[in-house]
Design an enzyme around this catalytic site. Sequence first.
Site, short mmCIF file in Angstrom:
data_model
loop_
_atom_site.label_atom_id
_atom_site.label_comp_id
_atom_site.label_asym_id
_atom_site.label_seq_id
_atom_site.Cartn_x
_atom_site.Cartn_y
_atom_site.Cartn_z
N LYS A 1 0.84 -1.20 0.00
CA LYS A 1 0.00 0.00 0.00
C LYS A 1 0.88 1.25 0.00
CE LYS A 1 -4.02 1.90 2.51
NZ LYS A 1 -4.88 1.81 3.72
N SER B 1 -10.00 2.01 2.68
CA SER B 1 -9.03 2.70 1.86
C SER B 1 -8.03 1.79 1.15
CB SER B 1 -8.24 3.70 2.72
OG SER B 1 -7.43 3.03 3.66
N SER C 1 -10.43 -0.16 6.91
CA SER C 1 -9.76 -0.01 5.61
C SER C 1 -9.08 -1.26 5.08
CB SER C 1 -8.73 1.12 5.68
OG SER C 1 -9.36 2.37 5.61
#
Lengths: 96, 495
Positions: free
Chosen positions: B78, B158, B182
């Site tokens: 990420k 997210s 997330s």
Amino acid sequence: MSGIDTDTARRVAKLARIRVAEEDLPGLAADLSKILGFMDELGAVDVDGVEPMTSVTPMRLKRREDVVTDGDRRDAVLANAPDARAGFFAVPKVVE
Amino acid sequence: MSDLTDLTIAEARDALRRGETSAAALTAACLEAIDGADVLGAVAHKTPELAMERAAAADARLKAGDAPAMCGIPIGVKDLFCTEGVASQAASRILEGFRPPYESTVTAQLRDAGAVMLGKLNMDEFAMGSSNETSAYGNVVNPWRRAGDDTPLTPGGSSGGSAAAVAARLCLAATGTDTGGSIRQPAAFTGTVGVKPTYGRCSRWGIVAFASSLDQAGPMTRSVRDAAIMLGAMAGHDARDSTSADIPVPDFEAMLTGDIRGRRIGIPAQYRMDGMPEEIEALWQQGAEMLRDAGAEIVDISLPHTKYALPAYYVIAPAEASSNLARYDGVRYGHRAALEAGEGITEMYEKTRAEGFGAEVQRRVMIGTYVLSAGFYDAYYNRARKVRTLIRRDFETVFADGVDAILTPATPSAAFGLGDMGGEDPVAMYLNDIFTVPVNMAGLPGVSVPAGRDAQGLPLGLQIIGQPWGEGDMLNVAHVIERAAGPVSRPEKWW
């Protein structure tokens, strides 16, 4: 509790150091008011005598020797700066 | 061997150790898959040269017989994780061009275990969002589509790029972070497994901070076993994060016995929401049945402050964010606005932050600023922290009563269409995290595990909430659901 008017939105934007155009302030105020309205549900909770949470996992913070463990990396620290000169971060002239 | 990109971590690990494939071959297959999937928008920065270099090093280690479980496993990272010399900008314009001179602890541990980073994955800007629509890189598209319908769907957020990349077989696994859901919500939307560990299990050092008292890194994988393997490599104490716990990391994989006889699984009444789709309710009941069939005892429990978790979260998270994001001022890294004659440093801050932060980030920073400002601190921030104490106490009470784990839906719906939510009302988007937020508020571990599909063929997930530091037992419960529900088929390739 809630309800943010244009003046408050302007003040909050200033405190947050985010430029918001005058014509965008009413929309921002409306958005912030909606979010704050949602938070007002918290007013229904009985929190008398309840301690505010400071640490979600009860633990003692560790201590370490008070000695230098890092440093001497000036160039690495400055490498990402938008403007660095002579070993310093450069910013517009500050005159108060 | 069948498609290399379809292997789980466990399968790839075993194949690598038997010499049936190589890290280089696995990595090349993933890099090819990534290059063919640009339309998904999952990968923000590709690092093919670095990946092939690390794959070669992993192959050398494998040959030498020095190969931890993650050695040679291609993963995505990420964009929130700082990676040395590789763009790390939290999907924000304000960190454009930032190349950290250091590596986050979690990715350093994965790197040192031999994992091969393929690139940086798309996400919501600063991890603020539940649909991956707030990213400076643009949207991520879910590899899953409704049956007979090509409407582009959100992968969730997210960690939307991580979820999409794992589901689409662009990498074997990915790192995610979870502040209010997330990791778990995107996992549920993509038929993958996502783990939010106990607060303090993984070091936060080198991960761009959103809300420091809530943020945790965790694995996103295609099986519970893989999640157990990868979590083991990510977890552990780190002197550079004073909130990381100095307790041993167990062998999570070894705890996947499938034996949950006598375990008490709580079903919280308050998670039965008005207007919850029938399918979610049915899935939840099926999950309880699966656990009962495996010998667990299903008990009704009460978590009375559940409904206040979300509003309290939307005080605390923005408050912490407004403080954490104060560092983006155009001085030390990233974007700096061009100034006009006569403009000084205050204008520089204000213009830089207006240009650099997207709309949702600006909203949250300002909400946080407001609730922390003089006159409102007690009414909002302190009250929210007290409510947080009550939320944690709810969980402590049921655990003290002998409940071992809690079963809930992971999300209130399947993946929705990109652009379908949150246009007019930011709060509508926040409701996505209604089942996941209480877990962060209480610092507990949670996992989302695929448990079925909706009528349109989209994956649905269930959440298991564990006791503090009880990731192993929690994953064992998830493992039982995974086995009973059967394998998730992969999304049909349309990209």
